[in-house]
Motif scaffolding. Structure first.
Motif, PDB file in Angstrom:
ATOM      1  N   ASP A   9      40.812  25.403  38.642  1.00 56.30           N
ATOM      2  CA  ASP A   9      39.615  26.232  38.715  1.00 56.30           C
ATOM      3  C   ASP A   9      39.946  27.621  38.166  1.00 56.30           C
ATOM      4  O   ASP A   9      41.119  27.995  38.067  1.00 56.30           O
ATOM      5  CB  ASP A   9      39.145  26.351  40.168  1.00 56.30           C
ATOM      6  N   PRO A  10      38.914  28.410  37.814  1.00 60.71           N
ATOM      7  CA  PRO A  10      39.196  29.760  37.315  1.00 60.71           C
ATOM      8  C   PRO A  10      40.086  30.551  38.272  1.00 60.71           C
ATOM      9  O   PRO A  10      40.011  30.383  39.498  1.00 60.71           O
ATOM     10  CB  PRO A  10      37.798  30.382  37.208  1.00 60.71           C
ATOM     11  N   PHE A  11      40.912  31.412  37.700  1.00 59.32           N
ATOM     12  CA  PHE A  11      41.858  32.199  38.494  1.00 59.32           C
ATOM     13  C   PHE A  11      41.150  32.937  39.625  1.00 59.32           C
ATOM     14  O   PHE A  11      41.624  32.964  40.766  1.00 59.32           O
ATOM     15  CB  PHE A  11      42.575  33.198  37.579  1.00 59.32           C
ATOM     16  N   GLU A  12      40.002  33.535  39.320  1.00 56.80           N
ATOM     17  CA  GLU A  12      39.277  34.321  40.324  1.00 56.80           C
ATOM     18  C   GLU A  12      38.765  33.453  41.462  1.00 56.80           C
ATOM     19  O   GLU A  12      38.541  33.958  42.572  1.00 56.80           O
ATOM     20  CB  GLU A  12      38.091  35.050  39.678  1.00 56.80           C
ATOM     21  N   VAL A  13      38.576  32.166  41.200  1.00 56.80           N
ATOM     22  CA  VAL A  13      38.142  31.245  42.251  1.00 56.80           C
ATOM     23  C   VAL A  13      39.338  30.795  43.085  1.00 56.80           C
ATOM     24  O   VAL A  13      39.308  30.821  44.325  1.00 56.80           O
ATOM     25  CB  VAL A  13      37.420  30.020  41.639  1.00 56.80           C
ATOM     26  N   VAL A  14      40.400  30.395  42.420  1.00 51.75           N
ATOM     27  CA  VAL A  14      41.595  29.918  43.114  1.00 51.75           C
ATOM     28  C   VAL A  14      42.141  30.986  44.055  1.00 51.75           C
ATOM     29  O   VAL A  14      42.525  30.702  45.196  1.00 51.75           O
ATOM     30  CB  VAL A  14      42.675  29.505  42.098  1.00 51.75           C
ATOM     31  N   HIS A  15      42.167  32.228  43.600  1.00 50.04           N
ATOM     32  CA  HIS A  15      42.790  33.303  44.375  1.00 50.04           C
ATOM     33  C   HIS A  15      41.763  34.277  44.967  1.00 50.04           C
ATOM     34  O   HIS A  15      42.095  35.434  45.243  1.00 50.04           O
ATOM     35  CB  HIS A  15      43.797  34.056  43.497  1.00 50.04           C
ATOM     36  N   ALA A  16      40.552  33.785  45.186  1.00 49.94           N
ATOM     37  CA  ALA A  16      39.477  34.670  45.662  1.00 49.94           C
ATOM     38  C   ALA A  16      39.843  35.377  46.964  1.00 49.94           C
ATOM     39  O   ALA A  16      39.601  36.583  47.120  1.00 49.94           O
ATOM     40  CB  ALA A  16      38.191  33.860  45.838  1.00 49.94           C
ATOM     41  N   ASP A  17      40.440  34.667  47.907  1.00 52.32           N
ATOM     42  CA  ASP A  17      40.754  35.264  49.208  1.00 52.32           C
ATOM     43  C   ASP A  17      41.813  36.356  49.082  1.00 52.32           C
ATOM     44  O   ASP A  17      41.712  37.418  49.703  1.00 52.32           O
ATOM     45  CB  ASP A  17      41.233  34.190  50.184  1.00 52.32           C
ATOM     46  N   LEU A  18      42.825  36.100  48.286  1.00 60.96           N
ATOM     47  CA  LEU A  18      43.892  37.092  48.108  1.00 60.96           C
ATOM     48  C   LEU A  18      43.379  38.299  47.331  1.00 60.96           C
ATOM     49  O   LEU A  18      43.685  39.454  47.672  1.00 60.96           O
ATOM     50  CB  LEU A  18      45.082  36.458  47.401  1.00 60.96           C
ATOM     51  N   LEU A  19      42.574  38.057  46.307  1.00 58.53           N
ATOM     52  CA  LEU A  19      42.020  39.171  45.541  1.00 58.53           C
ATOM     53  C   LEU A  19      41.118  40.033  46.413  1.00 58.53           C
ATOM     54  O   LEU A  19      41.090  41.262  46.283  1.00 58.53           O
ATOM     55  CB  LEU A  19      41.246  38.640  44.335  1.00 58.53           C
ATOM     56  N   ALA A  20      40.381  39.390  47.323  1.00 55.34           N
ATOM     57  CA  ALA A  20      39.512  40.151  48.238  1.00 55.34           C
ATOM     58  C   ALA A  20      40.355  40.976  49.211  1.00 55.34           C
ATOM     59  O   ALA A  20      40.015  42.132  49.514  1.00 55.34           O
ATOM     60  CB  ALA A  20      38.594  39.202  48.996  1.00 55.34           C
ATOM     61  N   ARG A  21      41.435  40.399  49.692  1.00 53.77           N
ATOM     62  CA  ARG A  21      42.295  41.118  50.638  1.00 53.77           C
ATOM     63  C   ARG A  21      42.866  42.373  50.001  1.00 53.77           C
ATOM     64  O   ARG A  21      42.995  43.414  50.658  1.00 53.77           O
ATOM     65  CB  ARG A  21      43.422  40.200  51.116  1.00 53.77           C
ATOM     66  N   TRP A  22      43.212  42.279  48.717  1.00 52.71           N
ATOM     67  CA  TRP A  22      43.820  43.403  48.014  1.00 52.71           C
ATOM     68  C   TRP A  22      42.855  44.053  47.019  1.00 52.71           C
ATOM     69  O   TRP A  22      43.282  44.632  46.024  1.00 52.71           O
ATOM     70  CB  TRP A  22      45.074  42.940  47.284  1.00 52.71           C
ATOM     71  N   ALA A  23      41.573  43.979  47.285  1.00 52.96           N
ATOM     72  CA  ALA A  23      40.576  44.530  46.357  1.00 52.96           C
ATOM     73  C   ALA A  23      40.810  46.017  46.093  1.00 52.96           C
ATOM     74  O   ALA A  23      40.502  46.521  45.002  1.00 52.96           O
ATOM     75  CB  ALA A  23      39.174  44.309  46.909  1.00 52.96           C
ATOM     76  N   GLU A  24      41.346  46.729  47.059  1.00 52.46           N
ATOM     77  CA  GLU A  24      41.597  48.162  46.883  1.00 52.46           C
ATOM     78  C   GLU A  24      42.621  48.449  45.790  1.00 52.46           C
ATOM     79  O   GLU A  24      42.671  49.559  45.256  1.00 52.46           O
ATOM     80  CB  GLU A  24      42.077  48.779  48.198  1.00 52.46           C
ATOM     81  N   PHE A  25      43.425  47.455  45.454  1.00 51.74           N
ATOM     82  CA  PHE A  25      44.445  47.641  44.423  1.00 51.74           C
ATOM     83  C   PHE A  25      43.996  47.121  43.061  1.00 51.74           C
ATOM     84  O   PHE A  25      44.803  47.044  42.130  1.00 51.74           O
ATOM     85  CB  PHE A  25      45.745  46.952  44.845  1.00 51.74           C
ATOM     86  N   ASP A  26      42.721  46.796  42.939  1.00 49.38           N
ATOM     87  CA  ASP A  26      42.179  46.322  41.662  1.00 49.38           C
ATOM     88  C   ASP A  26      41.869  47.533  40.790  1.00 49.38           C
ATOM     89  O   ASP A  26      40.727  47.992  40.692  1.00 49.38           O
ATOM     90  CB  ASP A  26      40.929  45.475  41.897  1.00 49.38           C
ATOM     91  N   MET A  27      42.901  48.072  40.182  1.00 49.84           N
ATOM     92  CA  MET A  27      42.781  49.285  39.368  1.00 49.84           C
ATOM     93  C   MET A  27      43.934  49.289  38.368  1.00 49.84           C
ATOM     94  O   MET A  27      44.861  48.484  38.482  1.00 49.84           O
ATOM     95  CB  MET A  27      42.834  50.527  40.263  1.00 49.84           C
ATOM     96  N   PRO A  28      43.886  50.157  37.378  1.00 50.23           N
ATOM     97  CA  PRO A  28      44.999  50.200  36.413  1.00 50.23           C
ATOM     98  C   PRO A  28      46.339  50.493  37.091  1.00 50.23           C
ATOM     99  O   PRO A  28      46.422  51.308  38.012  1.00 50.23           O
ATOM    100  CB  PRO A  28      44.597  51.337  35.474  1.00 50.23           C
ATOM    101  N   VAL A  29      47.372  49.790  36.642  1.00 52.35           N
ATOM    102  CA  VAL A  29      48.728  50.059  37.110  1.00 52.35           C
ATOM    103  C   VAL A  29      49.594  50.311  35.882  1.00 52.35           C
ATOM    104  O   VAL A  29      49.276  49.863  34.780  1.00 52.35           O
ATOM    105  CB  VAL A  29      49.289  48.886  37.935  1.00 52.35           C
ATOM    106  N   TYR A  30      50.674  51.037  36.070  1.00 52.36           N
ATOM    107  CA  TYR A  30      51.505  51.458  34.940  1.00 52.36           C
ATOM    108  C   TYR A  30      52.952  51.047  35.188  1.00 52.36           C
ATOM    109  O   TYR A  30      53.568  51.446  36.182  1.00 52.36           O
ATOM    110  CB  TYR A  30      51.395  52.975  34.748  1.00 52.36           C
TER     111      TYR A  30
END
Length: 387
Positions: free
Chosen positions: A164-185
């Motif tokens: 399944d699409p990555f965003e579907v497979v890892h939806a729960d983990l992405l939601a848990r760490w949604a605050e870190f969904d930003m550019p990283v360097y």
């Protein structure tokens, strides 16, 4: 041995009654091959980081579980993954990391491909001086692209194309760490750690999942982020790992620290969390940096572990980055004794997969169950196809 006969039923028992995966899943080459397909190729597996190809035209060849792949940053600044083989006779296209100035040229018969994978040139394919032939349709002979997805600079691939699409497979983990969904360097050359370990890849994930070993394996870390400061994170069939209520920012001699990721909630003032994007990408998030660990399973008893450190700003102190890298390297190196020792222990014929502490090993047990479920699905699919 007939690896398809390994009994995984005890792995699925309640934790107080369960055993871990049988020895064969750590020492048998046939089982390793079974996992290659059922665990890695059928799921979203970590391959590399986009920082490996930072500029347009950069290309990096990698071998993943025996498959030759090529990571390319194309002319549109998109990172793409192709099979690193020419569509003519299967020749390897790129042997070493390099900049593609024009086209990707096969060194054998000089067929050329654009960085987006299109076949653009087939010299003499119709005879001397004839660069076209009716039987050679360039539109259908581009490079074989591998399904890929990038999250926080990590390149994930789904070799089979069936997940399944990555965003579907890892939806729960992405939601848990949604605050870190930003550019990283990426911190650069001084923010990369690589270890070549004499162990099966699963033992590294198992060790990462739990904090039980902290007092004995990581006495320095345990001195300020103690065993009792940690908590379990468990999501059946999705992810598991650990967190700490006591994350201590590293400081330079003048007391300066790395800038925080913007907009984080109060939880992250003192917390850190350490989870796995199953099967082989281990990630740690803290207020001021993220680390990513990719596991490359070279063989049943050998794994290359590569860690990358990321920050909230492209401008960070080189001295502070070096101190941070050194600090994490100490922790990662301390684990070598454990993961290599367990690997040697899996040759003990009487070992039954081991037991789990119901109080301390919940995250590890969930990882075993996930691997077992992947293998069982693979066996079912193979049996169905054979009917």
């Amino acid at each position: 041995m007939d690896h398809s006969s390994t009994d995984l039923s005890s792995v699925h028992r309640p934790i107080a009654e369960a055993n871990g995966l049988p020895n064969a899943h750590y020492i048998d080459a046939g089982v390793f091959d079974e996992e290659k397909h059922a665990v890695f190729f059928e799921n979203w597996s970590g391959l590399a980081v986009a920082a490996d190809v930072p500029q347009i035209g950069d290309a990096k060849p990698v071998t993943f579980l025996g498959m030759p792949l090529l990571i390319v940053r194309d002319k549109q600044d998109n990172v793409r993954v192709f099979q690193n083989i020419c569509r003519h006779r299967g020749m390897i296209l790129v042997e070493e990391p390099r900049k593609i100035e024009g086209a990707i040229r096969c060194p054998y018969h000089s067929w050329c491909y654009a960085t987006d994978g299109r076949l653009v040139s087939t010299p003499h394919v119709g005879g001397p001086g004839q660069n076209v032939h009716d039987a050679i349709d360039k539109a259908t002979l581009g490079l074989i692209e591998v399904r890929s997805h990038i999250w926080n600079d990590v390149i994930f691939v789904n070799i089979s194309g069936n997940a399944d699409p990555f965003e579907v497979v890892h939806a729960d983990l992405l939601a848990r760490w949604a605050e870190f969904d930003m550019p990283v360097y990426h911190g650069g050359a001084d923010s990369r750690i690589q270890l070549d370990l004499k162990t099966n890849w699963k033992l590294i994930v198992e060790n990462y999942c739990e904090s039980y070993h902290l007092p004995w394996v990581h006495p320095g870390l345990n001195s300020y982020s103690r065993l009792e400061d940690h908590y379990h994170i468990e999501n059946v069939g999705k992810f598991s790992g650990q967190g700490t209520h006591v994350y201590r920012q590293i400081k330079d001699e003048d007391g300066s620290v790395f800038p925080d990721f913007p907009g984080l909630s109060d939880k992250w003032q003192a917390a850190g969390e350490y989870l796995t994007f199953l099967p082989n990408v281990m990630v740690g998030v803290q207020r001021d940096h993220i680390f990513v660990i990719l596991l490359d399973p070279i063989a049943v008893d050998r794994t290359v572990e590569t860690a990358h450190l990321y920050y909230a700003s492209p401008e960070t102190s080189a001295n502070l980055r070096a101190k941070n890298t050194e600090q994490w390297q100490v922790v990662f190196v301390e684990d070598i004794m454990a993961v290599e020792g367990m690997q040697r222990g899996r040759h003990g014929g009487g070992f039954d997969g081991g037991r789990f502490s119901p109080a301390m090993d919940g995250p590890t047990h969930l990882f075993h169950q996930w691997v077992a479920s992947c293998i069982e699905r693979g066996r079912t699919a193979k049996a169905t196809a054979a009917e």
